[in-house]
Enzyme design. Structure first.
Site, PDB file in Angstrom:
ATOM      1  CB  CYS A  13      -0.878   0.004   1.240  1.00 44.91           C
ATOM      2  SG  CYS A  13       0.077   0.166   2.758  1.00 44.91           S
ATOM      3  CG  HIS A  82       0.521   0.176  10.957  1.00 45.90           C
ATOM      4  ND1 HIS A  82       0.640  -1.164  10.679  1.00 45.90           N
ATOM      5  CD2 HIS A  82      -0.344   0.649  10.048  1.00 45.90           C
ATOM      6  CE1 HIS A  82      -0.120  -1.472   9.651  1.00 45.90           C
ATOM      7  NE2 HIS A  82      -0.727  -0.385   9.245  1.00 45.90           N
ATOM      8  CD  GLU A 134      -3.952   1.152  12.511  1.00 47.74           C
ATOM      9  OE1 GLU A 134      -3.692   0.366  11.593  1.00 47.74           O
ATOM     10  OE2 GLU A 134      -5.082   1.624  12.696  1.00 47.74           O
ATOM     11  CB  THR A 171      -5.933   1.700   9.029  1.00 42.53           C
ATOM     12  OG1 THR A 171      -4.886   0.836   9.449  1.00 42.53           O
ATOM     13  CG2 THR A 171      -5.700   3.092   9.538  1.00 42.53           C
ATOM     14  CB  SER A 227       1.017  -8.900   7.791  1.00 46.95           C
ATOM     15  OG  SER A 227       0.047  -8.210   7.050  1.00 46.95           O
ATOM     16  CB  SER A 228      -3.161  -6.905  11.379  1.00 48.77           C
ATOM     17  OG  SER A 228      -4.444  -6.449  11.222  1.00 48.77           O
ATOM     18  CB  SER A 271       3.781  -5.125   4.807  1.00 47.17           C
ATOM     19  OG  SER A 271       3.052  -6.123   5.461  1.00 47.17           O
TER      20      SER A 271
HETATM   21 FE1  F3S Z   1      -1.637   3.340   5.510  1.00 42.93          FE
HETATM   22 FE2  F3S Z   1      -3.578   1.775   4.891  1.00 42.93          FE
HETATM   23 FE3  F3S Z   1      -1.198   1.108   4.327  1.00 42.93          FE
HETATM   24  S1  F3S Z   1      -3.340   2.857   6.793  1.00 42.93           S
HETATM   25  S2  F3S Z   1       0.029   1.968   5.926  1.00 42.93           S
HETATM   26  S3  F3S Z   1      -2.273   2.844   3.440  1.00 42.93           S
HETATM   27  S4  F3S Z   1      -2.773  -0.293   5.011  1.00 42.93           S
END
Ligand code: F3S
Length: 288
Positions: A13, A82, A134, A171, A227-228, A271
């Protein structure tokens, strides 16, 4: 060979990408400095090993808080996507570290909302996993935040009619779980304002795996053990397609899984680096 179909949205992400790029850039351009990442910069062992290879060391939060660290004034510390808990930020400032905060904008926005709502007199309810860094990080910026994991905990929480409450979310929360809680709140309370803070990246990945799981014979969810968001992708897929496996990398594959299947779906946590995904795809296609 089975056909390999990728989920429409998967992998890094933008928050994770930003954090990793920042650490890599610092490793490249600030060789004169000692560089630390605070705990696991992202929840993926491959990414961490790569950064370690570039000289970025891990600084454990607990060591920092309990004085077991070797952090010196001016050392660089990269804070993960996070974020972290307030006492850690305070300690870094006290030790005059050069802080590079890669906390994702979605995370910092929740922190801000939490503090604003507290100032406005709201009691804060936080829907998420209390053990997730987080969540621990965000709630450390509040006063008395109650973390609930789902409807059952909400039912067990005393909600006073004369008070006003704000419900915030982690999130990476499962959207379906959130919708369940939202529905329950709307039909039982009038004094809980709901702030959906599930990040777009998480939601589109969850939606995409939902679609994918219906179309294929087997689903591989690729991601780190801690990893959640990877775990949530796995849960969503498994509910739809029993033939779902969570793998960390190519070493956790069992080639017999693919013997009788025609279509293999693949998704990856936020991730998970692209190179790990490509390796797995090549093994399934029989090219390595
Ligand atoms: Fe941010 Fe969402 Fe990634 S909160 S770190 S874009 S999973």
């Amino acid at each position: 060979m089975p056909e390999v179909i990728r989920a429409k949205e998967m992998g890094f992400c933008f928050g994770v990408k930003g954090a990793v790029e920042l650490a890599e850039e610092l490793a490249e351009t600030r060789r004169d400095k000692k560089i630390y990442m605070l705990g696991m910069l992202v929840h993926n062992e491959h990414v961490i090993d790569k950064l370690k290879g570039k000289g970025v060391e891990i600084l454990e939060e607990a060591d920092l808080l309990e004085g077991r660290d070797n952090l010196k004034e001016g050392d660089i510390v990269v804070v993960r996507a996070h974020g972290t808990i307030k006492p850690v930020y305070d300690k870094l400032l006290e030790k005059k570290a050069e802080i590079h905060d890669a906390a994702c904008i979605f995370v910092t926005t929740i922190r801000k909302t939490l503090q604003e709502k507290e100032k406005e007199g709201y009691e804060i309810l936080f829907l998420g996993d209390i053990n997730h860094p987080e969540v621990r990080g965000i709630i450390s910026f509040g006063k008395t935040v109650r973390v609930i994991e789902g409807i059952e905990e909400l039912k067990a929480t005393k909600i006073e009619a004369e008070k006003k409450y704000a419900l915030l979310t982690q999130t990476t929360l499962n959207k379906n779980k959130f919708l369940e809680v939202k529905k329950y709140i709307e039909s039982n309370y009038h004094n809980i304002d709901i702030f959906d803070k599930i990040c777009g990246a998480t939601y589109v990945r969850q939606k995409a795996v939902e679609e994918l799981a219906k179309e294929v014979d087997l689903v591989l969810v690729v991601g780190g053990k801690k990893s959640s968001n990877t775990k949530k992708l796995y849960e969503i897929s498994k509910r739809i397609n029993l033939n779902t496996y969570l793998v960390q990398d190519e070493n956790s594959l069992d080639r017999s899984w693919f013997e009788k299947v025609k279509r293999v779906g693949i998704t990856a946590g936020a991730s998970t680096p692209e190179e790990v995904i490509v390796k797995i795809e090549n093994i399934i296609r029989g090219t390595i």
